[in-house]
Design a protein around this motif. Structure first.
Motif, mmCIF file in Angstrom:
data_model
loop_
_atom_site.group_PDB
_atom_site.id
_atom_site.type_symbol
_atom_site.label_atom_id
_atom_site.label_comp_id
_atom_site.label_asym_id
_atom_site.label_seq_id
_atom_site.Cartn_x
_atom_site.Cartn_y
_atom_site.Cartn_z
ATOM 1 N N ARG A 187 9.717 1.896 7.101
ATOM 2 C CA ARG A 187 8.562 2.744 6.784
ATOM 3 C C ARG A 187 9.151 4.036 7.197
ATOM 4 O O ARG A 187 10.248 4.311 7.892
ATOM 5 C CB ARG A 187 7.280 2.313 7.735
ATOM 6 C CG ARG A 187 7.437 1.604 8.800
ATOM 7 C CD ARG A 187 8.006 2.396 10.311
ATOM 8 N NE ARG A 187 7.357 3.450 10.288
ATOM 9 C CZ ARG A 187 7.892 4.663 10.807
ATOM 10 N NH1 ARG A 187 9.030 4.528 11.445
ATOM 11 N NH2 ARG A 187 7.456 5.771 10.956
ATOM 12 N N GLY A 188 8.213 5.155 7.031
ATOM 13 C CA GLY A 188 8.656 6.360 7.285
ATOM 14 C C GLY A 188 9.081 6.864 5.834
ATOM 15 O O GLY A 188 9.799 6.249 5.286
ATOM 16 N N ALA A 189 8.458 8.092 5.612
ATOM 17 C CA ALA A 189 8.589 8.779 4.155
ATOM 18 C C ALA A 189 10.301 8.729 3.702
ATOM 19 O O ALA A 189 10.376 8.052 2.545
ATOM 20 C CB ALA A 189 7.969 10.160 4.144
ATOM 21 N N PRO A 190 10.998 9.538 4.230
ATOM 22 C CA PRO A 190 12.416 9.518 3.899
ATOM 23 C C PRO A 190 12.967 8.112 4.014
ATOM 24 O O PRO A 190 13.611 7.818 2.685
ATOM 25 C CB PRO A 190 12.958 10.472 4.864
ATOM 26 C CG PRO A 190 12.047 11.215 5.377
ATOM 27 C CD PRO A 190 10.905 10.244 5.489
ATOM 28 N N ARG B 292 3.639 1.566 -2.046
ATOM 29 C CA ARG B 292 2.866 2.351 -0.917
ATOM 30 C C ARG B 292 2.598 3.514 -1.780
ATOM 31 O O ARG B 292 3.417 4.274 -2.335
ATOM 32 C CB ARG B 292 3.583 2.583 0.291
ATOM 33 C CG ARG B 292 3.783 1.407 1.141
ATOM 34 C CD ARG B 292 4.114 1.676 2.427
ATOM 35 N NE ARG B 292 3.029 2.174 3.495
ATOM 36 C CZ ARG B 292 3.385 2.887 4.737
ATOM 37 N NH1 ARG B 292 4.381 2.931 5.056
ATOM 38 N NH2 ARG B 292 2.096 3.196 5.356
ATOM 39 N N CYS C 272 3.260 9.221 15.843
ATOM 40 C CA CYS C 272 3.694 8.162 15.012
ATOM 41 C C CYS C 272 5.143 8.212 15.302
ATOM 42 O O CYS C 272 5.804 8.182 16.229
ATOM 43 C CB CYS C 272 3.484 8.535 13.567
ATOM 44 S SG CYS C 272 4.008 7.190 12.267
ATOM 45 N N ASN C 273 6.091 7.583 14.301
ATOM 46 C CA ASN C 273 7.654 7.890 14.420
ATOM 47 C C ASN C 273 8.322 8.719 13.229
ATOM 48 O O ASN C 273 8.004 8.264 12.303
ATOM 49 C CB ASN C 273 8.090 6.312 14.322
ATOM 50 C CG ASN C 273 9.728 6.549 14.273
ATOM 51 O OD1 ASN C 273 10.216 6.390 13.487
ATOM 52 N ND2 ASN C 273 10.354 6.816 15.518
ATOM 53 N N ALA D 182 12.607 6.385 10.645
ATOM 54 C CA ALA D 182 11.765 6.864 9.528
ATOM 55 C C ALA D 182 12.625 7.491 8.421
ATOM 56 O O ALA D 182 11.996 7.770 7.445
ATOM 57 C CB ALA D 182 10.571 7.758 9.973
ATOM 58 N N THR D 183 14.020 7.527 8.674
ATOM 59 C CA THR D 183 14.799 8.236 7.881
ATOM 60 C C THR D 183 16.000 7.375 7.749
ATOM 61 O O THR D 183 16.098 6.211 8.332
ATOM 62 C CB THR D 183 15.300 9.504 8.419
ATOM 63 O OG1 THR D 183 16.057 9.401 9.618
ATOM 64 C CG2 THR D 183 13.847 10.445 8.765
ATOM 65 N N GLN E 177 3.335 2.744 15.929
ATOM 66 C CA GLN E 177 4.787 3.463 15.649
ATOM 67 C C GLN E 177 5.008 4.173 16.660
ATOM 68 O O GLN E 177 6.455 4.067 17.198
ATOM 69 C CB GLN E 177 4.685 4.198 14.449
ATOM 70 C CG GLN E 177 4.508 3.378 13.113
ATOM 71 C CD GLN E 177 2.961 3.504 12.569
ATOM 72 O OE1 GLN E 177 2.228 3.317 13.463
ATOM 73 N NE2 GLN E 177 2.898 3.045 11.405
ATOM 74 N N ALA F 43 5.982 14.395 8.306
ATOM 75 C CA ALA F 43 4.954 14.336 7.228
ATOM 76 C C ALA F 43 5.286 13.351 5.930
ATOM 77 O O ALA F 43 6.489 12.877 5.654
ATOM 78 C CB ALA F 43 4.983 15.718 6.357
ATOM 79 N N ASP F 44 4.170 12.912 5.384
ATOM 80 C CA ASP F 44 4.403 11.866 4.163
ATOM 81 C C ASP F 44 4.281 12.554 2.861
ATOM 82 O O ASP F 44 4.994 12.144 1.844
ATOM 83 C CB ASP F 44 3.534 10.667 4.204
ATOM 84 C CG ASP F 44 3.923 9.864 5.396
ATOM 85 O OD1 ASP F 44 3.572 9.940 6.785
ATOM 86 O OD2 ASP F 44 4.584 8.945 5.314
ATOM 87 N N ASN G 237 0.061 12.899 6.944
ATOM 88 C CA ASN G 237 0.779 12.210 7.922
ATOM 89 C C ASN G 237 0.117 11.362 8.552
ATOM 90 O O ASN G 237 -1.216 11.229 8.239
ATOM 91 C CB ASN G 237 1.428 13.319 8.937
ATOM 92 C CG ASN G 237 2.648 12.650 9.723
ATOM 93 O OD1 ASN G 237 3.532 12.118 9.142
ATOM 94 N ND2 ASN G 237 2.634 12.685 11.064
ATOM 95 N N LYS G 238 0.870 10.446 9.420
ATOM 96 C CA LYS G 238 0.002 9.144 9.981
ATOM 97 C C LYS G 238 -1.315 9.542 10.611
ATOM 98 O O LYS G 238 -1.492 10.802 11.108
ATOM 99 C CB LYS G 238 0.754 8.648 11.134
ATOM 100 C CG LYS G 238 0.868 7.641 11.735
ATOM 101 C CD LYS G 238 -0.008 6.439 11.075
ATOM 102 C CE LYS G 238 1.109 5.900 10.068
ATOM 103 N NZ LYS G 238 0.733 5.192 8.982
ATOM 104 N N PHE H 272 -3.484 7.415 6.797
ATOM 105 C CA PHE H 272 -2.986 8.646 6.590
ATOM 106 C C PHE H 272 -3.909 9.581 6.929
ATOM 107 O O PHE H 272 -4.994 9.270 6.278
ATOM 108 C CB PHE H 272 -2.123 9.163 5.624
ATOM 109 C CG PHE H 272 -0.781 8.327 5.623
ATOM 110 C CD1 PHE H 272 0.565 8.528 6.178
ATOM 111 C CD2 PHE H 272 -0.765 7.400 4.659
ATOM 112 C CE1 PHE H 272 1.576 7.569 6.133
ATOM 113 C CE2 PHE H 272 0.431 6.198 4.533
ATOM 114 C CZ PHE H 272 1.671 6.523 5.618
#
Ligand code: MRU
Length: 343
Positions: A46-49, A89, A157-158, A163-164, A194, A234-235, A245-246, A312
């Motif tokens: 999880r986490g955008a990147p 997602r 969050c994380n 997350a990357t 998270q 950020a997501d 974001n979360k 989010f």
């Protein structure tokens, strides 16, 4: 000490099962697009990147045994895989960005043979992973310049290595700021925790003085202990700077504005969605009610009570002091400044 969130091992992807942290650090294997879809959907990764990197590898896993001999049929197989992975997602832009990168690469190389195209896709996934580490380091450097000596920083969050690919965005700013950080306060980040499970794990491993708070303590924290900066990830960022974001990030931005605390968003280029004019166009994931009804495996409410569980929220750009990207810091972000820095 960065983590290796996701890695390629011989013929499969290995990723840390983030649902098990901090109790267990365990890698799981993904051998198919379906494995990857499940991993993304169920927050093993999880986490955008990190979701973006996972998506690119997922595309490869989905087509590596394609029997197509010609470009057209191979492309059809790839499109199917990409469409499927894109349903894992909806909010993080990075997933769609990475899938578009893979598709674009294949379209540009339509003259190549199918085995060559497969190889290109795998190399692209490796490239996105490596590039993420470089980008996160740059975000850290640029963001650290905004942190004043003896800072008390609040994060949500994380947005760390987990997350990357391994370095983090908001957490990269914190680690690059080094001795300038007096203490980091980590929101626990209900419902999935998270912050408590992942950010605290990462920061304490790095030796960063860390204090965990419940999400509803942030106002009192700013009022009584003093916070010098809020730094979050950020997501998806719309072209005017509105930032998804979360859930709970928007609360913090409102509190930071009231208490005159700078509010920073740290995110790579791949999180921006310049096709969306503002935050109202961002699709917000709603997750299962059980996440709210339970803490760990214990039900903490009346079983079956109605629940609203958006994963989010959207922070309006006017509440954001600056967005820290690998290409530069965008202060008081707006459409014009974002376009200038990112083009
Ligand atoms: O639901 P999650 O855990 O995937 O949400 C993650 C976040 O909201 C992170 O803050 C965001 O992806 C930034 S990651 C560098």
């Amino acid at each position: 000490m960065s983590v290796e969130t996701i890695r390629w091992k011989k013929d499969r992807v290995e990723l840390i099962d983030q649902r098990l942290l901090p109790a267990k650090l365990r890698y799981i294997s993904c051998r198919s697009a379906r494995d990857m879809w499940e991993a993304i959907r169920h927050l093993k990764v999880r986490g955008a990147p990190a979701i973006g990197i996972a998506g690119a590898y997922g595309a490869y896993l989905g087509v590596r045994s394609s029997r197509a001999a010609k470009y057209r049929t191979f492309k059809r197989d790839l499109d199917r895989t990409v469409e499927y992975l894109a349903t894992a997602r909806p909010t993080a832009r990075n997933l769609f960005w990475a899938l578009e990168e893979v598709t674009g690469l294949v379209e540009q190389n339509r003259d190549k043979s199918v085995p060559e195209l497969k190889k290109l896709i795998l190399e692209k996934a490796h490239g996105i992973l490596e590039e993420d580490n470089r980008i996160c380091r740059l975000i850290g450097e640029k963001g650290a310049a905004l942190i004043k000596p003896s800072s008390r920083v609040l994060t949500h969050c994380n947005a760390g290595g987990l997350a990357t690919a391994g370095h983090g965005t908001a957490v990269s700013v914190i680690t690059a700021a080094g001795k300038k950080i007096q203490r980091v306060y980590a929101d626990e980040t209900r419902p999935v925790l998270q912050g408590a499970r992942l950010t605290v794990w990462e920061l304490t491993r790095e030796g960063v003085p860390t204090t965990l708070i419940c999400d509803n303590m942030a106002a009192s924290l700013m009022d009584q202990k003093g916070i010098d900066a809020v730094v979050v990830g950020a997501d998806r960022i719309a072209s005017n700077g509105d930032t998804a974001n979360k859930i709970g990030t928007y609360n913090l931005a409102v509190l930071a504005s009231y208490h005159k605390v700078p509010f920073y968003v740290a995110a790579p280029f791949s999180t921006f969605d310049l096709a969306i004019p503002d935050g109202s166009g961002i699709s917000i994931e709603e997750r299962a009610p059980e996440e709210v009804r339970t803490v760990g495996s214990s039900c903490v409410t009346v079983p079956g009570v109605d629940v609203w569980n958006p994963a989010f929220d959207v922070t309006p750009s006017k509440l954001i002091t600056a967005i820290i990207t690998e290409k530069g810091v965008i202060r008081a972000p707006d459409r014009k400044k974002i376009k200038k820095v990112l083009s």
